[in-house]
Design a protein around this motif. Structure first.
Motif, short mmCIF file in Angstrom:
data_model
loop_
_atom_site.label_atom_id
_atom_site.label_comp_id
_atom_site.label_asym_id
_atom_site.label_seq_id
_atom_site.Cartn_x
_atom_site.Cartn_y
_atom_site.Cartn_z
N ILE A 139 -24.19 33.55 33.06
CA ILE A 139 -24.55 34.68 33.71
C ILE A 139 -23.25 35.24 34.32
O ILE A 139 -22.81 36.36 34.07
N ALA A 140 -22.35 34.44 35.10
CA ALA A 140 -21.15 34.82 35.61
C ALA A 140 -20.23 33.72 36.23
O ALA A 140 -20.81 32.91 36.75
N ASN A 141 -19.05 33.58 35.89
CA ASN A 141 -17.85 32.82 36.73
C ASN A 141 -16.76 33.15 37.17
O ASN A 141 -16.19 33.93 36.27
N ASN A 142 -16.30 32.90 38.25
CA ASN A 142 -15.05 33.22 38.48
C ASN A 142 -13.88 32.27 38.44
O ASN A 142 -13.95 30.99 38.79
N PHE A 143 -12.97 32.57 37.40
CA PHE A 143 -12.02 31.57 37.26
C PHE A 143 -10.65 31.77 37.90
O PHE A 143 -9.88 31.26 37.41
N GLY A 144 -10.72 32.45 39.31
CA GLY A 144 -9.69 32.76 39.97
C GLY A 144 -8.84 33.77 39.64
O GLY A 144 -8.67 34.64 40.51
N THR A 145 -8.47 34.01 38.28
CA THR A 145 -7.57 35.12 37.94
C THR A 145 -8.50 36.20 37.05
O THR A 145 -7.89 37.45 36.87
N ASP B 41 -10.30 31.14 44.95
CA ASP B 41 -9.59 30.84 43.72
C ASP B 41 -9.09 29.25 43.61
O ASP B 41 -8.62 28.96 42.90
N LYS B 42 -9.71 28.65 44.53
CA LYS B 42 -9.41 27.02 44.59
C LYS B 42 -10.28 26.41 43.53
O LYS B 42 -11.23 26.81 43.24
N VAL B 43 -10.08 25.34 43.01
CA VAL B 43 -10.60 24.48 42.06
C VAL B 43 -11.80 23.84 42.65
O VAL B 43 -13.01 23.82 42.18
N ILE B 44 -11.86 23.46 43.98
CA ILE B 44 -13.02 22.92 44.64
C ILE B 44 -12.73 23.42 46.13
O ILE B 44 -11.53 23.06 46.70
N SER B 45 -13.88 23.74 46.81
CA SER B 45 -13.58 24.07 48.28
C SER B 45 -15.10 24.05 48.82
O SER B 45 -16.13 24.19 48.16
#
Length: 124
Positions: free
Chosen positions: A15-21, A48-52
């Motif tokens: 669907i959609a994913n945010n990879f930070g950049t 944009d963190k790996v896990i939060s």
């Protein structure tokens, strides 16, 4: 359309994913603005963190304007979108991709089911 400073790359899966950049979004989702806009807003809400904790809460307690029935119809019409439910997968561009939030959610669900079955089979 939502204006954003982060590049949006169209893909034919998920669907959609945010990879930070950048954000990957299913190219067919554009045909469904009532789904596309809330999905992009959701992805832009991620850090944009790996896990939060913020991202985990965002995924656990989705409070958005996405109609679940419409999203399910979209997913059945575009079956590659079901990869969104996979905690890890492979793409030619990024290679091995994993979603820590999904992994945590699935581990919690497995734990709850296991405890429920254990209590049910031993004490009921």
């Amino acid at each position: 359309m939502i204006s954003t400073n982060i590049p949006i790359i169209e893909v034919d899966y998920g669907i959609a994913n945010n990879f930070g950049t950048y954000i990957e979004v299913n190219k067919y989702l554009k045909k469904y603005p009532h789904l596309f806009n809330p999905v992009i807003e959701h992805e832009l809400s991620h850090t944009d963190k790996v896990i939060s904790a913020h991202d985990l809460k965002l995924d656990f307690y989705q409070n958005n304007n996405i109609n679940s029935w419409d999203m399910l119809k979209f997913m059945f019409k575009h079956p590659k979108s079901f990869t969104q439910l996979a905690p890890f997968y492979w793409t030619k561009k990024k290679g091995f991709v994993y979603d820590l939030n999904l992994i945590v959610m699935y581990l919690i669900m497995i734990g709850v089911f296991t405890i429920t079955i254990y209590i049910g089979s031993n004490y009921l």
